[in-house]
Design a protein around this motif. Structure first.
Motif, short mmCIF file in Angstrom:
data_model
loop_
_atom_site.label_atom_id
_atom_site.label_comp_id
_atom_site.label_asym_id
_atom_site.label_seq_id
_atom_site.Cartn_x
_atom_site.Cartn_y
_atom_site.Cartn_z
N HIS A 61 1.03 -1.14 0.17
CA HIS A 61 0.12 -0.02 -0.11
C HIS A 61 0.69 1.29 -0.19
O HIS A 61 1.38 1.89 1.01
N THR A 62 1.30 1.56 -1.27
CA THR A 62 1.86 2.95 -1.47
C THR A 62 1.33 4.01 -2.02
O THR A 62 1.41 5.11 -2.39
N TYR A 63 0.09 3.73 -2.57
CA TYR A 63 -0.80 4.83 -3.26
C TYR A 63 -1.85 5.22 -2.32
O TYR A 63 -2.63 4.44 -1.56
N THR A 64 -2.09 6.55 -2.33
CA THR A 64 -3.04 7.27 -1.64
C THR A 64 -3.73 8.11 -2.49
O THR A 64 -2.97 8.72 -3.49
N GLY A 65 -5.05 8.41 -2.36
CA GLY A 65 -5.67 9.29 -3.32
C GLY A 65 -6.83 8.73 -4.01
O GLY A 65 -7.17 7.47 -3.59
N SER A 66 -7.48 9.45 -4.81
CA SER A 66 -8.57 8.84 -5.61
C SER A 66 -8.44 8.97 -6.90
O SER A 66 -8.25 10.29 -7.61
N PRO A 67 -8.29 8.13 -7.78
CA PRO A 67 -7.87 7.96 -9.21
C PRO A 67 -8.79 8.86 -10.00
O PRO A 67 -8.31 9.27 -11.26
N PHE A 68 -10.07 8.97 -9.80
CA PHE A 68 -10.94 9.24 -10.89
C PHE A 68 -10.90 10.79 -11.01
O PHE A 68 -11.05 11.38 -12.17
N PRO A 69 -10.93 11.59 -10.10
CA PRO A 69 -11.25 13.17 -10.37
C PRO A 69 -10.28 13.85 -11.34
O PRO A 69 -10.64 14.64 -12.15
N PRO A 70 -8.88 13.43 -11.38
CA PRO A 70 -8.30 14.04 -12.47
C PRO A 70 -8.70 13.73 -14.05
O PRO A 70 -8.51 14.30 -14.80
N HIS A 71 -9.52 12.61 -13.98
CA HIS A 71 -10.12 12.18 -15.26
C HIS A 71 -11.32 12.71 -15.65
O HIS A 71 -11.59 12.55 -16.83
N LYS A 72 -12.05 13.12 -14.70
CA LYS A 72 -13.43 13.74 -14.92
C LYS A 72 -13.68 14.52 -16.09
O LYS A 72 -14.81 14.30 -16.63
N GLN A 73 -12.99 15.47 -16.30
CA GLN A 73 -13.18 16.59 -17.23
C GLN A 73 -12.71 15.93 -18.70
O GLN A 73 -12.48 16.81 -19.80
N LEU A 74 -11.81 15.05 -18.77
CA LEU A 74 -11.14 14.56 -20.04
C LEU A 74 -12.20 14.44 -21.27
O LEU A 74 -13.36 13.97 -21.12
N PRO A 75 -11.52 14.90 -22.41
CA PRO A 75 -12.61 14.68 -23.57
C PRO A 75 -12.45 13.34 -24.29
O PRO A 75 -11.76 13.26 -25.16
N VAL A 76 -12.86 12.24 -23.76
CA VAL A 76 -12.85 11.05 -23.99
C VAL A 76 -13.99 10.40 -24.05
O VAL A 76 -14.92 10.64 -23.20
N ASN A 77 -14.13 9.17 -24.70
CA ASN A 77 -15.38 8.33 -25.01
C ASN A 77 -14.92 6.98 -24.84
O ASN A 77 -13.69 6.60 -24.76
N THR A 78 -15.83 6.06 -25.47
CA THR A 78 -15.37 4.67 -25.33
C THR A 78 -14.28 4.32 -26.33
O THR A 78 -13.59 3.44 -25.97
N GLN A 79 -14.51 5.12 -27.51
CA GLN A 79 -13.33 4.77 -28.29
C GLN A 79 -11.98 4.92 -27.83
O GLN A 79 -10.94 4.14 -27.97
N HIS A 80 -12.00 5.87 -26.95
CA HIS A 80 -10.53 6.19 -26.25
C HIS A 80 -10.36 5.35 -25.19
O HIS A 80 -9.09 4.76 -25.17
N PHE A 81 -11.29 4.80 -24.52
CA PHE A 81 -10.91 3.74 -23.61
C PHE A 81 -10.69 2.42 -24.19
O PHE A 81 -9.63 1.77 -23.80
N ASP A 82 -11.27 2.12 -25.32
CA ASP A 82 -10.84 0.92 -26.10
C ASP A 82 -9.72 0.93 -26.49
O ASP A 82 -8.80 -0.33 -26.42
N ARG A 83 -9.02 2.11 -26.92
CA ARG A 83 -7.78 1.96 -27.34
C ARG A 83 -6.65 2.08 -25.93
O ARG A 83 -5.78 1.21 -26.30
N TRP A 84 -7.07 2.61 -25.04
CA TRP A 84 -6.13 2.48 -23.86
C TRP A 84 -6.22 1.18 -23.27
O TRP A 84 -5.02 0.54 -23.06
N MET A 85 -7.32 0.52 -23.35
CA MET A 85 -7.33 -0.88 -23.05
C MET A 85 -6.52 -1.76 -23.83
O MET A 85 -5.75 -2.72 -23.47
#
Length: 128
Positions: A61-85
């Motif tokens: 356990h070396t990570y603290t924080g909440s991973p979602f908030p920095p991503h909340k306003q990104l201009p992304v959609n399913t296509q971007h997440f599919d490519r990331w994956m």
């Protein structure tokens, strides 16, 4: 490189994260989004990702924080997440094989789906 070992150490996490984000930075679809958001702070981002995956996969356990908030306003959609994956899966499969490698792909897929859903939710809520 032929997959031959599982993810077992922080060094493995660093190899995975560095290899993956090298591909992300160069990717025509998602690279510009990441590069604009991170704006030259890649070492800081990579350090955070090492700690995140070390916590998730190695249960150190070396990570603290909440991973979602920095991503909340990104201009992304399913296509971007599919490519990331796709890039993530390709990277894991190229470097590792085993239970934790499979777990990394499953957890990444779950995160991608959740982030995509939440981003869409907040985007649509803002229209009301």
């Amino acid at each position: 490189m032929t997959p031959n070992t599982d993810i077992t150490s922080l060094e493995d996490i660093k190899l995975l994260v560095n290899s993956f984000y090298s591909k992300v930075q160069e990717d025509a679809l998602i690279g510009p989004i990441f590069n604009e958001k991170i704006m030259g702070r890649w070492p800081e981002h990579l350090e955070k990702m090492y700690r995140f995956w070390q916590t998730i996969l190695l249960e150190e356990h070396t990570y603290t924080g909440s991973p979602f908030p920095p991503h909340k306003q990104l201009p992304v959609n399913t296509q971007h997440f599919d490519r990331w994956m796709a890039l993530f899966t390709e990277t894991v499969d190229h470097l590792f094989t085993g239970k934790l490698a499979d777990d990394a792909k499953l957890r990444a897929q779950n995160m991608a789906q959740m982030f995509n859903y939440k981003i869409e939710y907040f985007r649509n809520a803002g229209r009301n």
